[in-house]
Motif scaffolding. Structure first.
Motif, PDB file in Angstrom:
ATOM      1  N   LEU A 179       1.426   3.284  -7.821  1.00  0.00           N
ATOM      2  CA  LEU A 179       0.407   3.555  -6.807  1.00  0.00           C
ATOM      3  C   LEU A 179       0.349   5.039  -6.459  1.00  0.00           C
ATOM      4  CD1 LEU A 179       1.070   0.627  -4.290  1.00  0.00           C
ATOM      5  CD2 LEU A 179      -0.670   0.739  -6.094  1.00  0.00           C
ATOM      6  N   GLN A 180      -0.838   5.472  -6.072  1.00  0.00           N
ATOM      7  CA  GLN A 180      -1.062   6.807  -5.512  1.00  0.00           C
ATOM      8  C   GLN A 180      -1.357   6.655  -4.025  1.00  0.00           C
ATOM      9  OE1 GLN A 180      -1.035   9.991  -7.165  1.00  0.00           O
ATOM     10  NE2 GLN A 180       0.037   8.729  -8.671  1.00  0.00           N
ATOM     11  N   PRO A 181      -1.201   7.718  -3.241  1.00  0.00           N
ATOM     12  CA  PRO A 181      -1.524   7.616  -1.815  1.00  0.00           C
ATOM     13  C   PRO A 181      -2.938   7.079  -1.604  1.00  0.00           C
ATOM     14  CG  PRO A 181      -0.407   9.690  -2.251  1.00  0.00           C
ATOM     15  CD  PRO A 181      -0.665   9.056  -3.592  1.00  0.00           C
ATOM     16  N   GLY A 182      -3.034   6.082  -0.715  1.00  0.00           N
ATOM     17  CA  GLY A 182      -4.325   5.473  -0.432  1.00  0.00           C
ATOM     18  C   GLY A 182      -4.676   4.312  -1.332  1.00  0.00           C
ATOM     19  N   GLU A 183      -3.761   3.934  -2.255  1.00  0.00           N
ATOM     20  CA  GLU A 183      -4.019   2.798  -3.136  1.00  0.00           C
ATOM     21  C   GLU A 183      -3.230   1.576  -2.671  1.00  0.00           C
ATOM     22  OE1 GLU A 183      -5.060   5.087  -7.335  1.00  0.00           O
ATOM     23  OE2 GLU A 183      -3.182   3.970  -7.155  1.00  0.00           O
ATOM     24  N   MET A 184      -3.687   0.399  -3.116  1.00  0.00           N
ATOM     25  CA  MET A 184      -3.045  -0.845  -2.717  1.00  0.00           C
ATOM     26  C   MET A 184      -2.977  -1.790  -3.898  1.00  0.00           C
ATOM     27  SD  MET A 184      -6.101  -2.739  -0.547  1.00  0.00           S
ATOM     28  CE  MET A 184      -5.080  -4.159  -0.139  1.00  0.00           C
ATOM     29  N   VAL A 223       0.839  -1.186   0.000  1.00  0.00           N
ATOM     30  CA  VAL A 223       0.000   0.000   0.000  1.00  0.00           C
ATOM     31  C   VAL A 223       0.878   1.241   0.000  1.00  0.00           C
ATOM     32  CG1 VAL A 223      -1.812  -1.212   1.286  1.00  0.00           C
ATOM     33  CG2 VAL A 223      -0.180   0.236   2.527  1.00  0.00           C
ATOM     34  N   TYR A 224       0.303   2.332  -0.462  1.00  0.00           N
ATOM     35  CA  TYR A 224       0.948   3.641  -0.402  1.00  0.00           C
ATOM     36  C   TYR A 224       0.307   4.390   0.765  1.00  0.00           C
ATOM     37  CZ  TYR A 224       3.051   7.976  -2.323  1.00  0.00           C
ATOM     38  OH  TYR A 224       3.783   9.120  -2.517  1.00  0.00           O
ATOM     39  N   LYS A 225       1.007   4.422   1.893  1.00  0.00           N
ATOM     40  CA  LYS A 225       0.467   5.105   3.066  1.00  0.00           C
ATOM     41  C   LYS A 225       0.516   6.624   2.855  1.00  0.00           C
ATOM     42  CE  LYS A 225       2.590   6.310   6.931  1.00  0.00           C
ATOM     43  NZ  LYS A 225       1.991   7.639   7.281  1.00  0.00           N
ATOM     44  N   PRO A 226      -0.626   7.289   3.002  1.00  0.00           N
ATOM     45  CA  PRO A 226      -0.616   8.736   2.852  1.00  0.00           C
ATOM     46  C   PRO A 226       0.049   9.440   4.046  1.00  0.00           C
ATOM     47  CG  PRO A 226      -2.826   7.811   2.496  1.00  0.00           C
ATOM     48  CD  PRO A 226      -1.991   6.751   3.140  1.00  0.00           C
ATOM     49  N   PHE A 227       0.298  10.715   3.875  1.00  0.00           N
ATOM     50  CA  PHE A 227       0.824  11.581   4.925  1.00  0.00           C
ATOM     51  C   PHE A 227      -0.173  11.687   6.075  1.00  0.00           C
ATOM     52  CE2 PHE A 227       1.241  16.062   6.503  1.00  0.00           C
ATOM     53  CZ  PHE A 227       2.510  15.962   7.049  1.00  0.00           C
ATOM     54  N   ASN A 228       0.349  11.764   7.289  1.00  0.00           N
ATOM     55  CA  ASN A 228      -0.462  11.914   8.501  1.00  0.00           C
ATOM     56  C   ASN A 228      -1.492  10.786   8.667  1.00  0.00           C
ATOM     57  OD1 ASN A 228       0.941  14.121   9.383  1.00  0.00           O
ATOM     58  ND2 ASN A 228      -0.719  15.599   9.088  1.00  0.00           N
ATOM     59  N   ASP A 269       4.129  11.073   9.956  1.00  0.00           N
ATOM     60  CA  ASP A 269       4.336  12.180   9.027  1.00  0.00           C
ATOM     61  C   ASP A 269       5.187  11.790   7.815  1.00  0.00           C
ATOM     62  OD1 ASP A 269       6.533  11.837  10.633  1.00  0.00           O
ATOM     63  OD2 ASP A 269       6.842  13.949  11.080  1.00  0.00           O
ATOM     64  N   SER A 270       5.374  10.492   7.590  1.00  0.00           N
ATOM     65  CA  SER A 270       6.058  10.012   6.395  1.00  0.00           C
ATOM     66  C   SER A 270       5.059   9.309   5.482  1.00  0.00           C
ATOM     67  CB  SER A 270       7.192   9.046   6.769  1.00  0.00           C
ATOM     68  OG  SER A 270       8.173   9.706   7.544  1.00  0.00           O
ATOM     69  N   GLU A 271       5.451   9.118   4.237  1.00  0.00           N
ATOM     70  CA  GLU A 271       4.562   8.553   3.219  1.00  0.00           C
ATOM     71  C   GLU A 271       5.236   7.371   2.539  1.00  0.00           C
ATOM     72  OE1 GLU A 271       3.454  11.996   0.558  1.00  0.00           O
ATOM     73  OE2 GLU A 271       4.799  12.994   1.982  1.00  0.00           O
ATOM     74  N   GLY A 272       4.429   6.607   1.808  1.00  0.00           N
ATOM     75  CA  GLY A 272       5.013   5.623   0.917  1.00  0.00           C
ATOM     76  C   GLY A 272       4.708   4.180   1.228  1.00  0.00           C
ATOM     77  N   ARG A 319       1.023  16.633  -1.744  1.00  0.00           N
ATOM     78  CA  ARG A 319       0.800  16.280  -0.352  1.00  0.00           C
ATOM     79  C   ARG A 319      -0.247  17.196   0.250  1.00  0.00           C
ATOM     80  NH1 ARG A 319       4.925  17.042   4.605  1.00  0.00           N
ATOM     81  NH2 ARG A 319       3.510  18.783   4.938  1.00  0.00           N
ATOM     82  N   ASN A 320      -1.099  16.634   1.096  1.00  0.00           N
ATOM     83  CA  ASN A 320      -2.135  17.421   1.753  1.00  0.00           C
ATOM     84  C   ASN A 320      -2.002  17.284   3.267  1.00  0.00           C
ATOM     85  OD1 ASN A 320      -4.424  18.990   2.188  1.00  0.00           O
ATOM     86  ND2 ASN A 320      -5.815  17.240   2.031  1.00  0.00           N
TER      87      ASN A 320
END
Length: 204
Positions: A175-180, A7-12, A45-48, A121-122
């Motif tokens: 992948l985009q943030p929130g995708e798996m 998965v791509y874990k989003p920020f925060n 506070d990290s992504e990816g 990033r949001n």
């Protein structure tokens, strides 16, 4: 039944499925069997890239430091990073880990000639007109708590944005943030434990 996905874990977002203080968790983005958890973590506070599984063997191999798996991070730092700072990062720097000073292992560091194409990033990084930023690639084989942030701060270039791009041959390219993406057992073990010198892109 064994289950594997990336998965791509989003920020925060916490790298877990429950929260006692109202923060967003993986459960806000991903639906997986109840016995599936993250193999390793990313800071809030990290992504990816995160690997989610209920395979205890894979989890053990991925987290055991003796296996020294490559982890590639794309790091935006505050300021125009110098060759000297990147050399120091490569050779190892002293950081505080659990109240004790620790010398990081040698790693690979390279600048991006142009900023990588990454999702917005949001909320976004605060823009400061007169202060430049730099993007660097860091490839580590260890994962101490907040290690990358502590390392860049130690050489005078605090981390503004941190994205884990890949673990071994498994990346977030498609992948985009929130995708798996769900993997087979064969894919998971191939991507994570074989071919260290030839990273493959994982397609959706």
């Amino acid at each position: 039944m064994e289950y594997y996905c990336i998965v791509y874990k989003p920020f925060n977002v916490l790298s877990q499925f429950t929260s006692g203080d109202g923060k967003q968790t993986l459960a806000d983005y991903f639906e997986v069997p109840n016995d599936v958890y993250s193999a390793g973590r990313l800071d809030y506070d990290s992504e990816g890239l995160l690997v989610l599984t209920n395979d205890k063997k894979l989890n053990h191999q991925l987290l055991n430091p003796s296996f020294a798996h490559e982890r590639e991070y794309w790091v935006q730092v505050d300021g125009a990073i110098t060759d000297e700072a990147m050399h120091d990062l490569q050779m190892g720097v002293d950081i505080n880990v659990d109240g004790k000073m620790y010398r990081t292992k040698k790693c690979k560091v390279a600048p991006f000639k142009t900023a990588p194409v990454v999702p917005d990033r949001n909320p976004p990084i605060r823009f400061r007109k007169n202060i430049p930023t730099s993007w660097i690639k860091m490839i580590l084989t260890e994962g101490k708590n907040r290690q990358v942030r502590k390392m860049t701060a130690a050489v005078g270039f605090p981390t503004l944005r941190l994205i884990r791009y890949r673990i071994e041959k498994c990346s977030i390219d498609a992948l985009q943030p929130g995708e798996m993406r769900i993997l087979t057992s064969g894919e998971a073990y191939h991507f994570l434990f074989n071919g260290k010198n030839d990273p493959l892109k994982v397609n959706k």
